[in-house]
Scaffold this active site. Structure first.
Site, PDB file in Angstrom:
ATOM      1  N   LYS A 205     -12.365   6.949  -7.894  1.00 17.43           N
ATOM      2  CA  LYS A 205     -12.488   6.095  -9.084  1.00 17.43           C
ATOM      3  C   LYS A 205     -11.182   6.102  -9.891  1.00 17.43           C
ATOM      4  CE  LYS A 205     -13.481   4.097 -12.838  1.00 17.43           C
ATOM      5  NZ  LYS A 205     -13.921   2.734 -13.060  1.00 17.43           N
TER       6      LYS A 205
ATOM      7  N   CYS B 101     -10.000   1.784 -19.683  1.00 15.74           N
ATOM      8  CA  CYS B 101     -10.009   2.253 -18.286  1.00 15.74           C
ATOM      9  C   CYS B 101      -8.585   2.484 -17.789  1.00 15.74           C
ATOM     10  CB  CYS B 101     -10.719   1.242 -17.407  1.00 15.74           C
ATOM     11  SG  CYS B 101     -12.345   0.831 -18.027  1.00 15.74           S
TER      12      CYS B 101
HETATM   13  N1  SAJ Z   1      -3.324  -6.466 -16.794  1.00 13.02           N
HETATM   14  C1  SAJ Z   1      -1.984  -6.815 -16.672  1.00 13.02           C
HETATM   15  N2  SAJ Z   1      -1.557  -7.378 -15.495  1.00 13.02           N
HETATM   16  C2  SAJ Z   1      -2.397  -7.604 -14.462  1.00 13.02           C
HETATM   17  C3  SAJ Z   1      -3.762  -7.261 -14.592  1.00 13.02           C
HETATM   18  C4  SAJ Z   1      -4.200  -6.682 -15.771  1.00 13.02           C
HETATM   19  O1  SAJ Z   1      -1.175  -6.614 -17.585  1.00 13.02           O
HETATM   20  O2  SAJ Z   1      -1.941  -8.122 -13.441  1.00 13.02           O
HETATM   21  C5  SAJ Z   1      -3.803  -5.819 -18.019  1.00 13.02           C
HETATM   22  C6  SAJ Z   1      -4.912  -6.592 -18.742  1.00 13.02           C
HETATM   23  O3  SAJ Z   1      -4.386  -7.596 -19.559  1.00 13.02           O
HETATM   24  C7  SAJ Z   1      -5.570  -5.474 -19.514  1.00 13.02           C
HETATM   25  C8  SAJ Z   1      -5.427  -4.272 -18.581  1.00 13.02           C
HETATM   26  O4  SAJ Z   1      -4.418  -4.601 -17.663  1.00 13.02           O
HETATM   27  O5  SAJ Z   1      -4.874  -5.208 -20.710  1.00 13.02           O
HETATM   28  C9  SAJ Z   1      -6.696  -3.899 -17.846  1.00 13.02           C
HETATM   29  O6  SAJ Z   1      -7.379  -5.062 -17.402  1.00 13.02           O
HETATM   30  P1  SAJ Z   1      -8.061  -5.196 -15.972  1.00 13.02           P
HETATM   31  O7  SAJ Z   1      -8.617  -6.559 -15.876  1.00 13.02           O
HETATM   32  O8  SAJ Z   1      -7.122  -4.781 -14.914  1.00 13.02           O
HETATM   33  O9  SAJ Z   1      -9.175  -4.083 -15.923  1.00 13.02           O
HETATM   34  P2  SAJ Z   1     -10.331  -3.535 -16.878  1.00 13.02           P
HETATM   35  O10 SAJ Z   1      -9.779  -2.388 -17.658  1.00 13.02           O
HETATM   36  O11 SAJ Z   1     -11.008  -4.600 -17.631  1.00 13.02           O
HETATM   37  O12 SAJ Z   1     -11.330  -2.994 -15.747  1.00 13.02           O
HETATM   38  C10 SAJ Z   1     -10.848  -2.041 -14.794  1.00 13.02           C
HETATM   39  C11 SAJ Z   1     -11.235  -2.512 -13.405  1.00 13.02           C
HETATM   40  N3  SAJ Z   1     -10.557  -1.701 -12.403  1.00 13.02           N
HETATM   41  C12 SAJ Z   1      -9.886  -2.265 -11.355  1.00 13.02           C
HETATM   42  O13 SAJ Z   1      -9.788  -3.453 -11.195  1.00 13.02           O
HETATM   43  C13 SAJ Z   1      -9.285  -1.315 -10.373  1.00 13.02           C
HETATM   44  C14 SAJ Z   1     -12.733  -2.411 -13.228  1.00 13.02           C
HETATM   45  O14 SAJ Z   1     -13.112  -2.714 -11.894  1.00 13.02           O
HETATM   46  C15 SAJ Z   1     -13.222  -0.984 -13.591  1.00 13.02           C
HETATM   47  O15 SAJ Z   1     -14.617  -0.857 -13.472  1.00 13.02           O
HETATM   48  C16 SAJ Z   1     -12.839  -0.729 -15.034  1.00 13.02           C
HETATM   49  O16 SAJ Z   1     -11.417  -0.775 -15.102  1.00 13.02           O
HETATM   50  C17 SAJ Z   1     -13.362   0.627 -15.434  1.00 13.02           C
HETATM   51  O17 SAJ Z   1     -14.376   0.661 -16.166  1.00 13.02           O
HETATM   52  O18 SAJ Z   1     -12.836   1.639 -14.992  1.00 13.02           O
END
Ligand code: SAJ
Length: 425
Positions: free
Chosen positions: A203, A257
């Protein structure tokens, strides 16, 4: 197995409870917040998540889902409480500890106890199991204890709860099997059995992989500004390679996360987690990078008005926790050189400690509009409209999400800043 007690009715616990209720289980959801418990018992949801209000309303009306301030006897206990981070970047597992202690009086021989909260490696073996053991429950033989980390993406929770592969790490092989069977009733994806430590680490590595990858994209954005190349274009072309998938640069990494979980690994193996820690530092540096660019843009203006568009940690959600956009707002607002205003169509006034304006009022006479969340509302912003409201029509799109055009205004993107020039009045 007929009755499930879900501890924690937040972004994970509530949808999980509702999906099990739809599958026919009797669910009691437990939360420490009276507001959450009272709302749920009226069928009302206090979280923005697609499809959740309808699902919860139906489950409550059918009598399959109800909320309570205290746990009850059940066949299965699912702990889905937050694991925030202390100021020194170590994990705060107090809610997991409290939830485990709270269920102890109700757990009986043969029950399944599952922790879904994200936890540092070894927490199941070193923290959770001993609490149950000390209360006289034999975790090797009497009860079935497992870690089944949640992995769903906010905005797609109800889909991913059903379709994603689940990893179930038991403290014994039988516990893994028993807990996995609980999820097999609702999940169409694979349900894979393993041991607790492997589940904890897998995870954490999922989110760490994404965080490190985004750090690479953010570093590329900075390098591109220096070298005079468009990082968005570079990423698009590099990703045409079948084995390359560079993520997107942005104003920083937020949420509870990605911005938190990598530290759980660093905490347990500090000297070995060099890349993981450095990636956190790079992503944490992005709000300042954005503010520096706004300073460069407005260096010749006496009291520039900055319109912050978007405060959530990502697009189309209402969650402002660990949001880099809030940090950027605060850096700007704390600098008396700027007049800073904010607009976010997904955020309610009581979620933030500063005034929220309408889009029109935020843009009115602004010198720079900085887009910090890729909400649908910003993807469809009209160039002529935006330009007509602003004093100097300059938009800084840190999410590369707008479809604005340079005929009516000057558009800068986070990955394409080499041509940045101070605004001339
Ligand atoms: N972000 C970027 N660039 C990207 C993708 C995301 O800057 O290319 C930023 C987003 O804007 C945001 C942050 O990263 O600020 C996190 O966003 P996210 O969409 O990547 O993820 P979370 O935090 O909403 O959810 C993540 C997910 N993990 C993965 O995709 C590996 C989700 O599946 C998990 O369940 C969740 O964390 C968790 O609860 O751990």
């Amino acid at each position: 197995m007929k009755k499930i007690c879900v501890i924690g009715l937040g972004y994970i616990g509530l949808p999980t409870a509702a999906i099990f209720a739809r599958a026919g289980y009797d669910i009691v959801g437990v939360d420490v917040s009276e507001r959450v418990v009272n709302s749920l018992n009226k069928g009302i949801v206090t979280i923005e998540e697609a499809g959740l209000p309808e699902l919860v309303k139906e489950a409550v009306e059918k009598g399959k889902l109800r909320a309570s301030l205290t746990p009850e006897e059940a066949d299965v206990f699912i702990i889905a409480v937050p694991t925030p981070i202390h100021e020194d970047y170590t994990a705060n597992v107090d809610y997991v500890i409290n939830a485990t202690k709270a269920i102890v009086p109700f757990v009986k021989k043969g029950d399944v106890v599952i922790v879904e909260s994200t936890i540092p490696p070894r927490t199941m073996d070193d923290v959770v199991a001993p609490i149950l053991q000390e209360a006289g429950l034999d975790v090797q033989n009497d009860i079935f204890l497992a870690h089944c980390p949640e992995r769903v993406l906010p905005g797609r929770i109800l889909i991913e709860l059903i379709e994603n592969t689940r990893i179930v790490g038991g403290t014994t092989p039988v516990a893994a099997k028993k807990a996995a069977d609980v999820y097999r009733a609702i999940v169409t994806g694979d349900v894979i059995e393993t041991e607790a430590l492997t589940a904890e680490m897998s995870k954490l590595m999922e989110n760490t992989f994404r965080d490190v990858n985004i750090a690479l994209a953010n570093e590329l954005a900075k390098i591109s500004a220096k070298l005079g190349v468009n990082a968005h274009h570079v990423i698009e072309l590099a990703n045409k390679h079948p084995r390359v998938n560079i993520h997107q640069p942005g104003p920083g990494v937020g949420g509870h996360c990605l911005a938190v979980d990598p530290y759980f690994i660093v905490e347990k193996a500090r000297n070995e987690s060099v890349l993981i820690k450095l990636s956190r530092d790079i992503n944490n540096s992005m709000p300042e990078f954005v503010v520096e660019k706004i300073e460069e843009l407005t260096v010749q203006i006496e009291k520039p008005k900055i319109a912050v568009l978007g405060l959530t940690y990502k697009g189309n959600i209402d969650d402002v926790r660990e949001s880099p956009a809030i940090e950027i707002y605060q850096l700007l607002a704390n600098n008396p050189r700027f007049e800073t205003v904010a607009h976010d169509p997904h955020v309610q006034q009581d979620q933030v400690a500063f005034p929220l304006l309408s889009l029109e009022d935020a843009l009115h006479d602004a010198n720079v509009a900085v887009v910090l969340a890729d909400h649908n509302e910003f993807k469809t912003l009209d160039s002529q409209y935006v330009a007509s409201k602003m004093k100097t029509p300059v938009v800084f799109d840190t999410k590369n999400c707008t479809n604005l055009d340079n005929d009516y205004l000057t558009l800068y993107k986070i990955g394409d800043l080499s041509g940045l020039k101070p605004i001339q009045l």
